[in-house]
Design a protein around this motif. Sequence first.
Motif: not given
Lengths: 357, 357
Positions: A274-276, A279-283, A339, A354, B264, B268, B271-272, B275-276, B279, B303, B305-306
């Motif tokens: 869920f976290g990934i 937050q991911a920017r490319l998947i 993206y 983010a 990007t 990515d 942010c990943r 995210g991990i 969570q 990138i 900011t939180q």
Amino acid sequence: MAMMNQDYLKDMPNWVKNGGDSDDVVISSRIRLARNLKGIPFPNYAHEQQLETVTQQVLQAARERSALGEFIPLKVEELTPNERMVLVEKHLCSPQFVENPHLRTLIVDQEQTVSIMVNEEDHLRVQTLLPAFSLDSALELSNQVDDFLEENLEFCFDEFRGYLTACPTNVGTGLRASVMLHLPGLTLVDQVKRVLSALAHIGINVRGFYGEGTEAYGDIYQISNQVTLGQSEEELTKNLQSICRQVIEQERNIREALLKESRTQLEDRVCRSFGILSQARLISSEETLKLLSDVKLGAELGIITQVDKNRVKELMFITRSSILQTIIGKELVPVERDYYRAMVIRQRLGAHGASGV
Amino acid sequence: MAMMNQDYLKDMPNWVKNGGDSDDVVISSRIRLARNLKGIPFPNYAHEQQLETVTQQVLQAARERSALGEFIPLKVEELTPNERMVLVEKHLCSPQFVENPHLRTLIVDQEQTVSIMVNEEDHLRVQTLLPAFSLDSALELSNQVDDFLEENLEFCFDEFRGYLTACPTNVGTGLRASVMLHLPGLTLVDQVKRVLSALAHIGINVRGFYGEGTEAYGDIYQISNQVTLGQSEEELTKNLQSICRQVIEQERNIREALLKESRTQLEDRVCRSFGILSQARLISSEETLKLLSDVKLGAELGIITQVDKNRVKELMFITRSSILQTIIGKELVPVERDYYRAMVIRQRLGAHGASGV
């Protein structure tokens, strides 16, 4: 009959939008009937003129007023490559059907529950596709469509062998029942292969998310009957139903056991995925299904509460490459797809904070 | 002098709490002086009585009123194993110092900026540890402590060779200057080894986060001078400073280039990792540092900011196993550590929503 209506393309089909019986494990249920018109060779042996005749006859029959609502005919040749793939990703037709689009037409109802492939391997492949575990309803609806079509079409039928079809495996009822199962629990404990390969011995086919020869991305497996001869439509369907019930029970037992015996490890796996996704920017498409599989499991088990489980099922669908391009409204090269896919997922999972979109 | 005060143990040392010059790349700066008392053999050759004499003399000197504030003496033998490791994780003493605790005392000031190891390899190892790039201030403070101690202690000093030490590599000034650098950019483009191994040729040592022989977890590298002889304290420090400035510039250039050329991909990755961390329900110490390294980079580049970048630096510290146990307030087996580490990280990153803690 020009280009497909874009809104129609974006509309989610019935099986994606809704849930129902055993939707913790079952994604969708499908009944497919193979039919051929009397007096015309099977598509592989027919001339262009004959194929055209088939199309006209079927379109005529489908245009008749009925309780089944309006059918929309889509000439595959007139669709863009992306529109064709959307139909495949919606499970409204087979990949083979759009690969060779010449003289092929797909007829779909408004709800995208019933679809008729004209001039695939057989003259008609009538499919009814419903959400969750609903083979009975799908069979009932199939029979209605079949009866309705038979009022205006004469099918190849032999008293002894039943419906005749291009491929001998479909002779008899011409029926294939299939169920799309989400089996992350069995996969997690490495038992899915054992369970599913046992099914092969009792006349059951197992395939991935997109039919024959595709990988079981997202721990989604499609199981269907191999035999179509010697049993009635109801028997074939009941048989698959009872096998499904057993697989569903096994999957549920494993999930219970995982919750009891390794809750924290399960929570960790599900929450990381869920976290990934948040937050991911490319998947990629594959990674998306893999992670959504975890999140769906988490949502079913009450571990993930910040996203509705139906929303997760929808995400499994709208992140497919062609559907995604339809939503974004333009053709995308692969890296752009990754993206925008990540962007759509973040929006739908309600992640905020983010930078970037 | 009984058990350490628990509050004192939980307090973050100065170098963790604060930032300063070039804190986008530099974690902390340290000056260490090696000193020995005249007329007493080096610790490895001294009797117990002689080691006890060293301790008493140093304690006496440190108790003198001075502008440097109050020093707290900690007899290593009286500390629990976890308390000893806390001192190492705070970088207040070497791992070797607590491994063999007999007759060893650590003297620390209230801010945990100055620490004196008594009876490590040398009778005294005086260390000043400051946040960010601050070798000048650290040297100034070291000199103050050195002068203050010299008022009451007579050090082994040779007009010709300078301060005498147990290991010949420290003879001369007895000074080692070191800087902790965070180099995620150079690591990402696979240039960190090239850059750092070049430093070895010009008399610079490179180590991991926890000194000699440790891995560079979290892309954190400690670089220090090898030579202590033939140059003044100021020259040694200036030399290391100018080398650091070059590494800092290289790291910043790479970060700029990454932002420009693959923004990007960088977003990515960062942010990943965020995210991990936000969570996960179980996480190891190593993975934590690896992911926090990405998040710190992201926070430095705007990138992420939180979460405040100083909070990320603090997290790198409080997730160390012994510090973590001090915060939780009990001894933990490894799997419990991974659980509580994940919990503390989620709390500090302000993640909410998912079930569990």
